[in-house]
Design a protein around this motif. Sequence first.
Motif, PDB file in Angstrom:
ATOM      1  N   GLU A  40       0.830  -1.196   0.000  1.00 40.11           N
ATOM      2  CA  GLU A  40       0.000   0.000   0.000  1.00 40.11           C
ATOM      3  C   GLU A  40       0.865   1.246   0.000  1.00 40.11           C
ATOM      4  N   ALA A  41       0.548   2.162  -0.875  1.00 41.99           N
ATOM      5  CA  ALA A  41       1.211   3.460  -0.906  1.00 41.99           C
ATOM      6  C   ALA A  41       0.376   4.458  -0.119  1.00 41.99           C
ATOM      7  N   SER A  42       1.058   5.265   0.680  1.00 47.53           N
ATOM      8  CA  SER A  42       0.352   6.267   1.468  1.00 47.53           C
ATOM      9  C   SER A  42       1.189   7.530   1.555  1.00 47.53           C
ATOM     10  N   GLY A  43       0.532   8.618   1.930  1.00 51.02           N
ATOM     11  CA  GLY A  43       1.236   9.889   2.065  1.00 51.02           C
ATOM     12  C   GLY A  43       0.661  10.926   1.124  1.00 51.02           C
ATOM     13  N   SER A  44       1.475  11.934   0.852  1.00 52.61           N
ATOM     14  CA  SER A  44       1.040  13.049   0.019  1.00 52.61           C
ATOM     15  C   SER A  44       1.190  12.669  -1.457  1.00 52.61           C
ATOM     16  N   ILE A  45       0.190  11.989  -1.978  1.00 55.94           N
ATOM     17  CA  ILE A  45       0.252  11.422  -3.316  1.00 55.94           C
ATOM     18  C   ILE A  45      -0.756  12.095  -4.224  1.00 55.94           C
ATOM     19  N   PHE A  46      -0.258  12.633  -5.336  1.00 54.90           N
ATOM     20  CA  PHE A  46      -1.168  13.134  -6.366  1.00 54.90           C
ATOM     21  C   PHE A  46      -1.599  11.987  -7.261  1.00 54.90           C
ATOM     22  N   ARG A  47      -0.626  11.177  -7.693  1.00 53.05           N
ATOM     23  CA  ARG A  47      -0.925  10.045  -8.575  1.00 53.05           C
ATOM     24  C   ARG A  47       0.170   8.985  -8.436  1.00 53.05           C
ATOM     25  N   VAL A  48      -0.250   7.728  -8.417  1.00 57.41           N
ATOM     26  CA  VAL A  48       0.691   6.610  -8.464  1.00 57.41           C
ATOM     27  C   VAL A  48       0.791   6.156  -9.907  1.00 57.41           C
ATOM     28  N   ASN A  49       1.958   6.219 -10.468  1.00 58.96           N
ATOM     29  CA  ASN A  49       2.178   5.832 -11.862  1.00 58.96           C
ATOM     30  C   ASN A  49       2.490   4.331 -11.900  1.00 58.96           C
ATOM     31  N   ASP A  50       3.607   3.913 -12.467  1.00 57.69           N
ATOM     32  CA  ASP A  50       3.942   2.499 -12.482  1.00 57.69           C
ATOM     33  C   ASP A  50       4.159   1.972 -11.068  1.00 57.69           C
ATOM     34  N   MET A  51       3.774   0.717 -10.874  1.00 54.38           N
ATOM     35  CA  MET A  51       4.077  -0.010  -9.638  1.00 54.38           C
ATOM     36  C   MET A  51       4.725  -1.330 -10.027  1.00 54.38           C
ATOM     37  N   ALA A  52       5.502  -1.872  -9.112  1.00 64.03           N
ATOM     38  CA  ALA A  52       6.237  -3.086  -9.475  1.00 64.03           C
ATOM     39  C   ALA A  52       6.650  -3.851  -8.234  1.00 64.03           C
ATOM     40  N   TRP A  53       7.052  -5.090  -8.466  1.00 66.13           N
ATOM     41  CA  TRP A  53       7.689  -5.918  -7.454  1.00 66.13           C
ATOM     42  C   TRP A  53       9.079  -6.305  -7.956  1.00 66.13           C
ATOM     43  N   TYR A  54      10.048  -6.137  -7.095  1.00 68.26           N
ATOM     44  CA  TYR A  54      11.410  -6.586  -7.329  1.00 68.26           C
ATOM     45  C   TYR A  54      11.755  -7.608  -6.254  1.00 68.26           C
ATOM     46  N   ARG A  55      12.821  -8.348  -6.489  1.00 70.22           N
ATOM     47  CA  ARG A  55      13.294  -9.258  -5.457  1.00 70.22           C
ATOM     48  C   ARG A  55      14.812  -9.300  -5.459  1.00 70.22           C
ATOM     49  N   GLN A  56      15.347  -9.655  -4.299  1.00 74.06           N
ATOM     50  CA  GLN A  56      16.795  -9.780  -4.160  1.00 74.06           C
ATOM     51  C   GLN A  56      17.099 -11.005  -3.322  1.00 74.06           C
ATOM     52  N   ALA A  57      17.753 -11.955  -3.945  1.00 71.60           N
ATOM     53  CA  ALA A  57      18.190 -13.158  -3.248  1.00 71.60           C
ATOM     54  C   ALA A  57      19.579 -12.924  -2.667  1.00 71.60           C
ATOM     55  N   PRO A  58      19.969 -13.684  -1.655  1.00 68.53           N
ATOM     56  CA  PRO A  58      21.295 -13.514  -1.051  1.00 68.53           C
ATOM     57  C   PRO A  58      22.400 -13.627  -2.089  1.00 68.53           C
ATOM     58  N   GLY A  59      23.274 -12.639  -2.104  1.00 70.74           N
ATOM     59  CA  GLY A  59      24.413 -12.663  -3.007  1.00 70.74           C
ATOM     60  C   GLY A  59      24.094 -12.285  -4.442  1.00 70.74           C
ATOM     61  N   LYS A  60      22.849 -11.876  -4.692  1.00 72.89           N
ATOM     62  CA  LYS A  60      22.453 -11.520  -6.050  1.00 72.89           C
ATOM     63  C   LYS A  60      21.960 -10.090  -6.110  1.00 72.89           C
ATOM     64  N   GLN A  61      21.916  -9.559  -7.327  1.00 68.80           N
ATOM     65  CA  GLN A  61      21.405  -8.207  -7.513  1.00 68.80           C
ATOM     66  C   GLN A  61      19.879  -8.197  -7.466  1.00 68.80           C
ATOM     67  N   ARG A  62      19.348  -7.053  -7.120  1.00 74.60           N
ATOM     68  CA  ARG A  62      17.898  -6.890  -7.145  1.00 74.60           C
ATOM     69  C   ARG A  62      17.418  -6.998  -8.588  1.00 74.60           C
ATOM     70  N   GLU A  63      16.319  -7.739  -8.786  1.00 79.93           N
ATOM     71  CA  GLU A  63      15.799  -7.935 -10.134  1.00 79.93           C
ATOM     72  C   GLU A  63      14.306  -7.673 -10.182  1.00 79.93           C
ATOM     73  N   LEU A  64      13.851  -7.254 -11.355  1.00 77.14           N
ATOM     74  CA  LEU A  64      12.428  -7.023 -11.558  1.00 77.14           C
ATOM     75  C   LEU A  64      11.694  -8.355 -11.620  1.00 77.14           C
ATOM     76  N   VAL A  65      10.583  -8.426 -10.900  1.00 74.89           N
ATOM     77  CA  VAL A  65       9.705  -9.599 -10.969  1.00 74.89           C
ATOM     78  C   VAL A  65       8.532  -9.306 -11.895  1.00 74.89           C
ATOM     79  N   ALA A  66       7.854  -8.181 -11.647  1.00 71.17           N
ATOM     80  CA  ALA A  66       6.693  -7.812 -12.452  1.00 71.17           C
ATOM     81  C   ALA A  66       6.427  -6.325 -12.292  1.00 71.17           C
ATOM     82  N   ARG A  67       5.846  -5.746 -13.335  1.00 72.46           N
ATOM     83  CA  ARG A  67       5.574  -4.313 -13.343  1.00 72.46           C
ATOM     84  C   ARG A  67       4.198  -4.088 -13.929  1.00 72.46           C
ATOM     85  N   ILE A  68       3.500  -3.066 -13.417  1.00 75.05           N
ATOM     86  CA  ILE A  68       2.169  -2.752 -13.925  1.00 75.05           C
ATOM     87  C   ILE A  68       2.022  -1.239 -14.024  1.00 75.05           C
TER      88      ILE A  68
END
Length: 120
Positions: free
Chosen positions: A22-50
């Motif tokens: 959930e996004a909260s705060g002083s928000i005019f508009r939420v544009n793209d949203m996404a999920w990333y993940r980071q496994a131990p010893g690996k770089q953060r990677e995109l999982v999905a974007r909307i």
Amino acid sequence: VQLQASGGGLVQAGGSLRLSCEASGSIFRVNDMAWYRQAPGKQRELVARISSSGSTNYADSVNGRCTISRDNTKKMVYLQMNSLKPEDTAVYYCYADVSVGVTYRRDDYWGQGTQVTVSS
């Protein structure tokens, strides 16, 4: 602006989890949203974007097993993960491109991360 993620946990291989953010705060508009993940010893990677209009894209590794969705009125993004594999084990971060308050300035925001552990 804050992003609050929830829904992680421990699940057996083949199981399912649903992440929420959930996004909260002083928000005019939420544009793209996404999920990333980071496994131990690996770089953060995109999982999905909307996009704000609902267009989606997925990492090849999760395509067909995960579904990203959003509720614009609630400023929330979800990730339904099915047929989970041990290699899905990671900290999952939600992301949002937000136009802030009265200035409409766009910035990137990240949630605090939620652990997903898939046991074999």
